[in-house]
Design a protein around this motif. Structure first.
Motif, PDB file in Angstrom:
ATOM      1  N   ALA A  12       0.872  -1.175   0.000  1.00 11.55           N
ATOM      2  CA  ALA A  12       0.000   0.000   0.000  1.00 11.55           C
ATOM      3  C   ALA A  12       0.907   1.222   0.000  1.00 11.55           C
ATOM      4  O   ALA A  12       1.787   1.351   0.858  1.00 11.55           O
ATOM      5  CB  ALA A  12      -0.897  -0.005   1.232  1.00 11.55           C
ATOM      6  N   CYS A  15      -0.896   6.797   2.459  1.00 10.40           N
ATOM      7  CA  CYS A  15      -1.748   6.604   3.628  1.00 10.40           C
ATOM      8  C   CYS A  15      -3.151   7.099   3.319  1.00 10.40           C
ATOM      9  O   CYS A  15      -3.398   7.633   2.241  1.00 10.40           O
ATOM     10  CB  CYS A  15      -1.170   7.363   4.825  1.00 10.40           C
ATOM     11  SG  CYS A  15      -1.219   9.160   4.603  1.00 10.40           S
ATOM     12  N   SER A  16      -4.046   6.965   4.276  1.00 16.02           N
ATOM     13  CA  SER A  16      -5.428   7.403   4.070  1.00 16.02           C
ATOM     14  C   SER A  16      -5.711   8.772   4.673  1.00 16.02           C
ATOM     15  O   SER A  16      -6.850   9.235   4.628  1.00 16.02           O
ATOM     16  CB  SER A  16      -6.386   6.379   4.687  1.00 16.02           C
ATOM     17  OG  SER A  16      -6.236   6.352   6.102  1.00 16.02           O
ATOM     18  N   TYR A  17      -4.707   9.426   5.249  1.00 11.24           N
ATOM     19  CA  TYR A  17      -4.954  10.748   5.836  1.00 11.24           C
ATOM     20  C   TYR A  17      -5.484  11.710   4.775  1.00 11.24           C
ATOM     21  O   TYR A  17      -5.072  11.664   3.617  1.00 11.24           O
ATOM     22  CB  TYR A  17      -3.672  11.361   6.395  1.00 11.24           C
ATOM     23  CG  TYR A  17      -3.012  10.641   7.536  1.00 11.24           C
ATOM     24  CD1 TYR A  17      -3.737   9.995   8.524  1.00 11.24           C
ATOM     25  CD2 TYR A  17      -1.633  10.621   7.643  1.00 11.24           C
ATOM     26  CE1 TYR A  17      -3.113   9.352   9.578  1.00 11.24           C
ATOM     27  CE2 TYR A  17      -0.998   9.985   8.691  1.00 11.24           C
ATOM     28  CZ  TYR A  17      -1.739   9.351   9.653  1.00 11.24           C
ATOM     29  OH  TYR A  17      -1.117   8.718  10.686  1.00 11.24           O
ATOM     30  N   PRO A  18      -6.366  12.622   5.190  1.00 12.38           N
ATOM     31  CA  PRO A  18      -6.816  13.642   4.240  1.00 12.38           C
ATOM     32  C   PRO A  18      -5.682  14.626   3.931  1.00 12.38           C
ATOM     33  O   PRO A  18      -4.765  14.805   4.734  1.00 12.38           O
ATOM     34  CB  PRO A  18      -7.965  14.336   4.987  1.00 12.38           C
ATOM     35  CG  PRO A  18      -7.706  14.071   6.429  1.00 12.38           C
ATOM     36  CD  PRO A  18      -6.991  12.762   6.509  1.00 12.38           C
ATOM     37  N   ASP A  22      -1.483  13.886   4.310  1.00 13.81           N
ATOM     38  CA  ASP A  22      -0.969  12.694   3.643  1.00 13.81           C
ATOM     39  C   ASP A  22       0.388  12.907   2.983  1.00 13.81           C
ATOM     40  O   ASP A  22       1.118  11.952   2.730  1.00 13.81           O
ATOM     41  CB  ASP A  22      -1.980  12.205   2.597  1.00 13.81           C
ATOM     42  CG  ASP A  22      -2.280  13.255   1.535  1.00 13.81           C
ATOM     43  OD1 ASP A  22      -2.033  14.466   1.763  1.00 13.81           O
ATOM     44  OD2 ASP A  22      -2.781  12.871   0.457  1.00 13.81           O
ATOM     45  N   SER A  56       4.045   8.084  10.046  1.00 13.14           N
ATOM     46  CA  SER A  56       2.661   8.482  10.300  1.00 13.14           C
ATOM     47  C   SER A  56       2.683   9.953  10.679  1.00 13.14           C
ATOM     48  O   SER A  56       3.755  10.551  10.791  1.00 13.14           O
ATOM     49  CB  SER A  56       2.069   7.670  11.464  1.00 13.14           C
ATOM     50  OG  SER A  56       2.767   7.957  12.660  1.00 13.14           O
ATOM     51  N   TRP A 134      -9.192   9.971  14.695  1.00 19.53           N
ATOM     52  CA  TRP A 134      -9.697   8.755  14.058  1.00 19.53           C
ATOM     53  C   TRP A 134     -10.536   7.993  15.070  1.00 19.53           C
ATOM     54  O   TRP A 134     -10.142   7.825  16.223  1.00 19.53           O
ATOM     55  CB  TRP A 134      -8.566   7.855  13.565  1.00 19.53           C
ATOM     56  CG  TRP A 134      -9.098   6.660  12.826  1.00 19.53           C
ATOM     57  CD1 TRP A 134      -9.348   6.571  11.494  1.00 19.53           C
ATOM     58  CD2 TRP A 134      -9.470   5.399  13.390  1.00 19.53           C
ATOM     59  NE1 TRP A 134      -9.866   5.329  11.189  1.00 19.53           N
ATOM     60  CE2 TRP A 134      -9.952   4.586  12.336  1.00 19.53           C
ATOM     61  CE3 TRP A 134      -9.480   4.867  14.678  1.00 19.53           C
ATOM     62  CZ2 TRP A 134     -10.399   3.292  12.533  1.00 19.53           C
ATOM     63  CZ3 TRP A 134      -9.936   3.572  14.876  1.00 19.53           C
ATOM     64  CH2 TRP A 134     -10.381   2.794  13.806  1.00 19.53           C
ATOM     65  N   GLY A 139     -14.244   6.938  11.329  1.00 22.78           N
ATOM     66  CA  GLY A 139     -13.010   7.096  10.556  1.00 22.78           C
ATOM     67  C   GLY A 139     -12.352   8.420  10.886  1.00 22.78           C
ATOM     68  O   GLY A 139     -12.420   8.902  12.020  1.00 22.78           O
ATOM     69  N   GLU A 140     -11.741   9.034   9.884  1.00 24.28           N
ATOM     70  CA  GLU A 140     -11.016  10.292  10.090  1.00 24.28           C
ATOM     71  C   GLU A 140     -11.974  11.471  10.048  1.00 24.28           C
ATOM     72  O   GLU A 140     -12.751  11.619   9.102  1.00 24.28           O
ATOM     73  CB  GLU A 140      -9.931  10.438   9.024  1.00 24.28           C
ATOM     74  CG  GLU A 140      -8.861   9.380   9.194  1.00 24.28           C
ATOM     75  CD  GLU A 140      -8.049   9.125   7.942  1.00 24.28           C
ATOM     76  OE1 GLU A 140      -8.498   9.454   6.837  1.00 24.28           O
ATOM     77  OE2 GLU A 140      -6.955   8.562   8.084  1.00 24.28           O
ATOM     78  N   TYR A 148     -14.324  14.997   7.069  1.00 19.25           N
ATOM     79  CA  TYR A 148     -13.477  15.610   6.038  1.00 19.25           C
ATOM     80  C   TYR A 148     -14.178  15.524   4.722  1.00 19.25           C
ATOM     81  O   TYR A 148     -14.941  14.675   4.438  1.00 19.25           O
ATOM     82  CB  TYR A 148     -12.104  14.904   5.960  1.00 19.25           C
ATOM     83  CG  TYR A 148     -11.116  15.522   6.883  1.00 19.25           C
ATOM     84  CD1 TYR A 148     -10.420  16.666   6.520  1.00 19.25           C
ATOM     85  CD2 TYR A 148     -10.884  14.986   8.137  1.00 19.25           C
ATOM     86  CE1 TYR A 148      -9.504  17.255   7.387  1.00 19.25           C
ATOM     87  CE2 TYR A 148      -9.982  15.557   9.003  1.00 19.25           C
ATOM     88  CZ  TYR A 148      -9.295  16.688   8.634  1.00 19.25           C
ATOM     89  OH  TYR A 148      -8.407  17.266   9.483  1.00 19.25           O
TER      90      TYR A 148
END
Length: 148
Positions: A12, A15-18, A22, A56, A134, A139-140, A148
């Motif tokens: 992967a 990451c999935s951060y907005p 990210d 992270s 989170w 989720g975030e 978000y």
């Protein structure tokens, strides 16, 4: 279970951060070696941090302990106690609910490879430097709970 073939696990990227949170992780790759080996009680992630990449955003978990071991290369652990270099063979632990936000950054000129171990996330994860929270339910979100 036989030896895990890392090349057989699709990495992967990022990451999935907005956005924009990210960006410092955009070149990070992570492979879920625990799931690939059939593990269900805990999560084990093989991570490659290229030069300049972060593991992270600085964070801490309310309900999950974490362990990070550097397999090769080096990184700098940054937490509430300052900056500490970590090299191959070094291990850091982060007890659940201690409020000590932490992350690693690769400030060297070669890849840092590490493994992270924890329980699956089932509680709040706090990001003290940014407007991010989170939760397993939502989720975030922004710290105030708005999406978000």
């Amino acid at each position: 279970m036989p030896k895990i073939d890392l090349d057989a696990i699709e990495p992967a990227l990022g990451c999935s951060y907005p956005a924009p949170y990210d960006q410092p992780l955009a070149r990070r790759t992570a492979r879920d070696v625990g799931a690939a080996g059939g593990l269900t009680d805990f999560v084990a992630i093989h991570v490659v941090l290229p030069p300049g990449c972060w593991s992270s955003q600085r964070h801490w978990h309310e309900g999950e302990d974490e362990l990070v071991a550097v397999l090769s290369g080096e990184a700098v652990l940054i937490d509430d106690h300052g900056r500490r270099p970590m090299k191959a063979g070094d291990v850091a632990t982060f007890p659940k609910n201690d409020g000590n936000g932490h992350y690693l950054i690769n400030e060297s000129d070669r890849d840092c490879i590490l493994i992270g171990v924890s329980l699956p996330e089932r509680s709040l994860v706090h990001y003290p430097d940014i407007d991010l929270l989170w939760s397993p339910e939502t989720g975030e979100t922004h710290v105030d709970g708005t999406p978000y």
